[in-house]
Design a protein around this motif. Structure first.
Motif, PDB file in Angstrom:
ATOM      1  N   MET A   1      17.563  -7.504 -98.625  1.00 19.71           N
ATOM      2  CA  MET A   1      17.083  -7.131 -97.297  1.00 19.71           C
ATOM      3  C   MET A   1      15.727  -6.443 -97.427  1.00 19.71           C
ATOM      4  O   MET A   1      15.443  -5.784 -98.415  1.00 19.71           O
ATOM      5  CB  MET A   1      18.100  -6.211 -96.633  1.00 19.71           C
ATOM      6  N   ILE A   2      14.910  -6.554 -96.400  1.00 16.05           N
ATOM      7  CA  ILE A   2      13.583  -5.938 -96.384  1.00 16.05           C
ATOM      8  C   ILE A   2      13.767  -4.429 -96.242  1.00 16.05           C
ATOM      9  O   ILE A   2      14.534  -3.970 -95.396  1.00 16.05           O
ATOM     10  CB  ILE A   2      12.751  -6.483 -95.210  1.00 16.05           C
ATOM     11  N   PRO A   3      13.054  -3.649 -97.052  1.00 14.66           N
ATOM     12  CA  PRO A   3      13.195  -2.184 -96.951  1.00 14.66           C
ATOM     13  C   PRO A   3      12.786  -1.668 -95.567  1.00 14.66           C
ATOM     14  O   PRO A   3      11.851  -2.177 -94.946  1.00 14.66           O
ATOM     15  CB  PRO A   3      12.247  -1.654 -98.025  1.00 14.66           C
ATOM     16  N   ALA A   4      13.503  -0.649 -95.106  1.00 11.19           N
ATOM     17  CA  ALA A   4      13.240  -0.075 -93.783  1.00 11.19           C
ATOM     18  C   ALA A   4      11.827   0.487 -93.700  1.00 11.19           C
ATOM     19  O   ALA A   4      11.181   0.402 -92.646  1.00 11.19           O
ATOM     20  CB  ALA A   4      14.266   1.007 -93.485  1.00 11.19           C
ATOM     21  N   SER A   5      11.310   1.029 -94.805  1.00 10.66           N
ATOM     22  CA  SER A   5       9.967   1.601 -94.770  1.00 10.66           C
ATOM     23  C   SER A   5       8.916   0.520 -94.536  1.00 10.66           C
ATOM     24  O   SER A   5       7.929   0.750 -93.832  1.00 10.66           O
ATOM     25  CB  SER A   5       9.676   2.348 -96.069  1.00 10.66           C
ATOM     26  N   LEU A   6       9.136  -0.671 -95.086  1.00 14.04           N
ATOM     27  CA  LEU A   6       8.200  -1.776 -94.884  1.00 14.04           C
ATOM     28  C   LEU A   6       8.227  -2.254 -93.431  1.00 14.04           C
ATOM     29  O   LEU A   6       7.178  -2.505 -92.831  1.00 14.04           O
ATOM     30  CB  LEU A   6       8.542  -2.925 -95.832  1.00 14.04           C
ATOM     31  N   ILE A   7       9.420  -2.326 -92.853  1.00 12.31           N
ATOM     32  CA  ILE A   7       9.544  -2.724 -91.446  1.00 12.31           C
ATOM     33  C   ILE A   7       8.885  -1.685 -90.546  1.00 12.31           C
ATOM     34  O   ILE A   7       8.161  -2.026 -89.611  1.00 12.31           O
ATOM     35  CB  ILE A   7      11.028  -2.929 -91.072  1.00 12.31           C
ATOM     36  N   ALA A   8       9.099  -0.406 -90.837  1.00  7.75           N
ATOM     37  CA  ALA A   8       8.500   0.670 -90.034  1.00  7.75           C
ATOM     38  C   ALA A   8       6.978   0.609 -90.111  1.00  7.75           C
ATOM     39  O   ALA A   8       6.293   0.757 -89.100  1.00  7.75           O
ATOM     40  CB  ALA A   8       9.013   2.024 -90.501  1.00  7.75           C
TER      41      ALA A   8
END
Length: 192
Positions: A1-8
């Motif tokens: 899964m894509i890291p939450a920090s990258l999505i943010a």
């Protein structure tokens, strides 16, 4: 899964193109939005600037201002648009945060084109966006065609759905029969 920090960071980068959207979100500073599609969960906190910051680790229910859960069965509804997907979502918490995030995200396609333009140039970015819009229109047309074909099949071919006039006539016949039965019962009671 894509890291939450990258999505943010990606969402914050896209929101940097729209000051009105950031101002709208800044009113919710410190609040958290959790989006879940079991087994995955993404929790984002609204910053003072109206951007997003990732909340690392599992957030408790008390720490989440608004929670949106999409069952895995609702993923195909995303192709029909956000309204169809949101109808199947389970929302808990502050609905105002979700409404403002939805309003802020309405400007993201234009921001995505601007970001893409920086990477590949204006001509390719424009063509890529035109292609994606054409792809979306194709999906919308296919959905409408399937809807109409299904409706016609159920109504005309399989005759599984009655027309309004037929249903109204049937209801009137039932009402007339009920009245006739009541009259017959009254006559039988008189004879007895």
């Amino acid at each position: 899964m894509i890291p939450a920090s990258l999505i943010a960071r990606a969402l914050s980068r896209l929101l940097s193109h729209d000051d009105a959207a950031r101002k709208l979100l800044a009113a919710h500073r410190g609040e958290t939005l959790q989006v879940r599609t079991p087994p995955f969960a993404l929790t984002l906190r609204v910053t003072d600037a109206g951007d997003f910051a990732a909340v690392e680790g599992a957030a408790s229910a008390d720490d989440v201002s608004c929670s949106v859960e999409f069952p895995l069965t609702s993923l195909p509804l995303l192709a029909q648009g956000k309204e169809a997907a949101l109808r199947s979502a389970k929302v808990a918490g502050k609905a105002a945060l979700l409404q403002d995030v939805s309003k802020a995200f309405s400007s993201l396609p234009l921001a995505a084109e601007a970001e893409l333009e920086r990477v590949v140039g204006p001509i390719l970015a424009n063509e890529a966006v035109r292609f994606l819009r054409a792809l979306k229109a194709l999906g919308d047309n296919a959905r409408e065609s399937l809807h109409e074909a299904g409706k016609r099949y159920l109504h005309d071919e399989a005759q599984l759905v009655a027309e309004r006039d037929d249903v109204a006539k049937f209801a009137a016949d039932i009402q007339r029969l009920r009245i006739d039965v009541q009259r017959l019962q009254a006559r039988v009671a008189k004879l007895a």
